[in-house]
Design a protein around this motif. Sequence first.
Motif, PDB file in Angstrom:
ATOM      1  N   SER A 188     -37.696  57.383  24.566  1.00 16.00           N
ATOM      2  CA  SER A 188     -38.405  56.535  25.539  1.00 16.00           C
ATOM      3  C   SER A 188     -39.775  56.116  25.007  1.00 16.00           C
ATOM      4  O   SER A 188     -40.183  54.964  25.165  1.00 16.00           O
ATOM      5  N   LEU A 189     -40.467  57.032  24.341  1.00 14.78           N
ATOM      6  CA  LEU A 189     -41.774  56.705  23.765  1.00 14.78           C
ATOM      7  C   LEU A 189     -41.610  55.748  22.576  1.00 14.78           C
ATOM      8  O   LEU A 189     -42.361  54.775  22.451  1.00 14.78           O
ATOM      9  N   LYS A 190     -40.620  56.006  21.738  1.00 13.74           N
ATOM     10  CA  LYS A 190     -40.362  55.147  20.585  1.00 13.74           C
ATOM     11  C   LYS A 190     -40.048  53.720  21.052  1.00 13.74           C
ATOM     12  O   LYS A 190     -40.598  52.751  20.516  1.00 13.74           O
ATOM     13  N   LYS A 231     -44.323  52.875  12.846  1.00 12.47           N
ATOM     14  CA  LYS A 231     -43.813  53.326  11.546  1.00 12.47           C
ATOM     15  C   LYS A 231     -43.599  54.835  11.513  1.00 12.47           C
ATOM     16  O   LYS A 231     -42.754  55.341  10.780  1.00 12.47           O
ATOM     17  N   ARG A 232     -44.376  55.557  12.295  1.00 14.69           N
ATOM     18  CA  ARG A 232     -44.289  57.022  12.292  1.00 14.69           C
ATOM     19  C   ARG A 232     -43.611  57.574  13.549  1.00 14.69           C
ATOM     20  O   ARG A 232     -43.794  58.726  13.894  1.00 14.69           O
ATOM     21  N   SER A 233     -42.811  56.775  14.205  1.00 16.08           N
ATOM     22  CA  SER A 233     -42.250  57.173  15.499  1.00 16.08           C
ATOM     23  C   SER A 233     -40.878  57.829  15.409  1.00 16.08           C
ATOM     24  O   SER A 233     -40.268  58.112  16.437  1.00 16.08           O
ATOM     25  N   GLU A 234     -40.383  58.104  14.201  1.00 12.66           N
ATOM     26  CA  GLU A 234     -39.029  58.647  14.073  1.00 12.66           C
ATOM     27  C   GLU A 234     -38.843  59.982  14.790  1.00 12.66           C
ATOM     28  O   GLU A 234     -37.745  60.288  15.249  1.00 12.66           O
ATOM     29  N   THR A 235     -39.893  60.772  14.933  1.00  9.67           N
ATOM     30  CA  THR A 235     -39.766  62.071  15.595  1.00  9.67           C
ATOM     31  C   THR A 235     -40.127  62.014  17.089  1.00  9.67           C
ATOM     32  O   THR A 235     -40.055  63.025  17.768  1.00  9.67           O
ATOM     33  N   TYR A 236     -40.518  60.846  17.573  1.00  9.47           N
ATOM     34  CA  TYR A 236     -40.912  60.712  18.976  1.00  9.47           C
ATOM     35  C   TYR A 236     -39.679  60.685  19.878  1.00  9.47           C
ATOM     36  O   TYR A 236     -38.598  60.280  19.447  1.00  9.47           O
TER      37      TYR A 236
END
Length: 167
Positions: free
Chosen positions: A50-52, A42-47
Amino acid sequence: MNTEEQKLRLHVNIYICTIIVGLAISGLTAFPLETEMAYLVKRSETYPISLKTWLRTVYQAIKTTNLRYPFLSYGTDWLAFAHLMLAVLFIGPLKDPVKNKWVIDFGMICCVAIIPLALIAGNIRQIPIFWQMIDCSFGILGIIPLILCRINIKKIEILEEDYGLCR
């Protein structure tokens, strides 16, 4: 016990408590994996992409597995339990570091063994290299307080030997 030995024992206790806390956190966070992964996704928008992508893949795998085969998560429950029991193991050197220095040696062996396990099993299980490096970092970071602890235990042993000779 002289002031130097008291100072060394304080440092030993700090290093051991660092390991105990790290193991306990690792253990406790292995129980709610699906919830933790949902939070990270849910908080991965800035990742980085590849990590997202990896986090989403892992979350979907855990969610699907828990829905269809919940008993498989029992394996990570045992992983969590092992971390908590290893944390308990370090209470021995917290109480008597000289007598229980073997626990510190055991911990250092475990830290070194993390690296080939992460690289070999990670490759076999198709874990991305960046995640394998994160796993390796637990061994690399964990060994630092253990080495410092072992050095201080050796100094305590020397002080105790010198004190015994002075009697």
